[in-house]
Design a protein around this motif. Sequence first.
Motif, PDB file in Angstrom:
ATOM      1  N   ASP A  42      42.818   9.685  79.266  1.00  0.00           N
ATOM      2  CA  ASP A  42      43.230   9.548  80.662  1.00  0.00           C
ATOM      3  C   ASP A  42      44.429   8.614  80.708  1.00  0.00           C
ATOM      4  OD1 ASP A  42      42.228   6.961  80.379  1.00  0.00           O
ATOM      5  OD2 ASP A  42      40.396   7.385  81.474  1.00  0.00           O
ATOM      6  N   ASP A  43      44.802   8.163  81.900  1.00  0.00           N
ATOM      7  CA  ASP A  43      45.985   7.319  82.031  1.00  0.00           C
ATOM      8  C   ASP A  43      45.754   5.881  81.591  1.00  0.00           C
ATOM      9  OD1 ASP A  43      44.527   6.202  84.104  1.00  0.00           O
ATOM     10  OD2 ASP A  43      45.955   6.756  85.680  1.00  0.00           O
ATOM     11  N   ASP A  46      42.884   4.178  85.541  1.00  0.00           N
ATOM     12  CA  ASP A  46      41.911   4.562  86.573  1.00  0.00           C
ATOM     13  C   ASP A  46      40.490   4.471  86.019  1.00  0.00           C
ATOM     14  OD1 ASP A  46      40.366   5.705  88.560  1.00  0.00           O
ATOM     15  OD2 ASP A  46      41.425   7.619  88.586  1.00  0.00           O
ATOM     16  N   SER A  49      38.451   7.893  86.300  1.00  0.00           N
ATOM     17  CA  SER A  49      39.138   9.107  85.844  1.00  0.00           C
ATOM     18  C   SER A  49      38.177  10.259  85.553  1.00  0.00           C
ATOM     19  CB  SER A  49      39.994   8.817  84.613  1.00  0.00           C
ATOM     20  OG  SER A  49      39.187   8.351  83.551  1.00  0.00           O
ATOM     21  N   ASN A  52      36.938  11.554  88.999  1.00  0.00           N
ATOM     22  CA  ASN A  52      38.083  12.151  89.697  1.00  0.00           C
ATOM     23  C   ASN A  52      38.697  13.313  88.924  1.00  0.00           C
ATOM     24  OD1 ASN A  52      37.835  10.244  91.732  1.00  0.00           O
ATOM     25  ND2 ASN A  52      39.308   8.842  90.796  1.00  0.00           N
ATOM     26  N   GLU A  53      38.133  13.616  87.772  1.00  0.00           N
ATOM     27  CA  GLU A  53      38.624  14.680  86.892  1.00  0.00           C
ATOM     28  C   GLU A  53      40.110  14.521  86.572  1.00  0.00           C
ATOM     29  OE1 GLU A  53      37.440  18.506  88.388  1.00  0.00           O
ATOM     30  OE2 GLU A  53      35.320  17.968  88.349  1.00  0.00           O
ATOM     31  N   GLN A  54      40.515  13.289  86.328  1.00  0.00           N
ATOM     32  CA  GLN A  54      41.890  12.984  85.953  1.00  0.00           C
ATOM     33  C   GLN A  54      41.929  12.611  84.473  1.00  0.00           C
ATOM     34  OE1 GLN A  54      44.852  13.128  87.945  1.00  0.00           O
ATOM     35  NE2 GLN A  54      43.345  14.431  88.961  1.00  0.00           N
ATOM     36  N   ASP A  82      44.014  17.763  83.081  1.00  0.00           N
ATOM     37  CA  ASP A  82      45.306  17.128  83.265  1.00  0.00           C
ATOM     38  C   ASP A  82      45.115  15.784  83.969  1.00  0.00           C
ATOM     39  OD1 ASP A  82      48.036  16.887  83.036  1.00  0.00           O
ATOM     40  OD2 ASP A  82      48.508  18.159  84.742  1.00  0.00           O
ATOM     41  N   TYR A  83      46.079  14.932  83.861  1.00  0.00           N
ATOM     42  CA  TYR A  83      46.110  13.669  84.587  1.00  0.00           C
ATOM     43  C   TYR A  83      47.565  13.268  84.762  1.00  0.00           C
ATOM     44  CZ  TYR A  83      46.870  11.424  80.042  1.00  0.00           C
ATOM     45  OH  TYR A  83      47.366  11.058  78.825  1.00  0.00           O
ATOM     46  N   LYS A  84      47.840  12.438  85.754  1.00  0.00           N
ATOM     47  CA  LYS A  84      49.196  11.983  86.011  1.00  0.00           C
ATOM     48  C   LYS A  84      49.695  11.189  84.806  1.00  0.00           C
ATOM     49  CE  LYS A  84      52.024   9.497  89.311  1.00  0.00           C
ATOM     50  NZ  LYS A  84      52.091   8.748  90.545  1.00  0.00           N
TER      51      LYS A  84
END
Length: 107
Positions: A42-43, A46, A49, A52-54, A82-84
């Motif tokens: 993840d990023d 978060d 994550s 939030n499914e990020q 996917d994630y930002k």
Amino acid sequence: MGAFIPSVADMRNTKAYSSQSLRVDFYADFSVESAFYTMYEDDGKDPNSISNEQLQELSFSSIHKLIDGYEVLELVARVRGDYKGAPKRRSIIMAINGLKYTLKRFM
């Protein structure tokens, strides 16, 4: 069929972490028919994550089988989610350790 160990280049701190260039060492064990490994990314910021499914799942699998008298080792890599800030493209080097034979064909 062995173990998958992902790694990235050395970095000064985790803020510099990126999986854009990923090395995956696969350690073959021909006494095992198949192996699976999932890496979650993840990023790194978060704490929610997962809910939030990020995140991304990078899955690796191997299958060892005999086809027409030849030993076949099949390695598969998949990316899901996917994630930002996720890499848009990845360079993956798959290093195969512990082979009993020289590779005749690589696809």
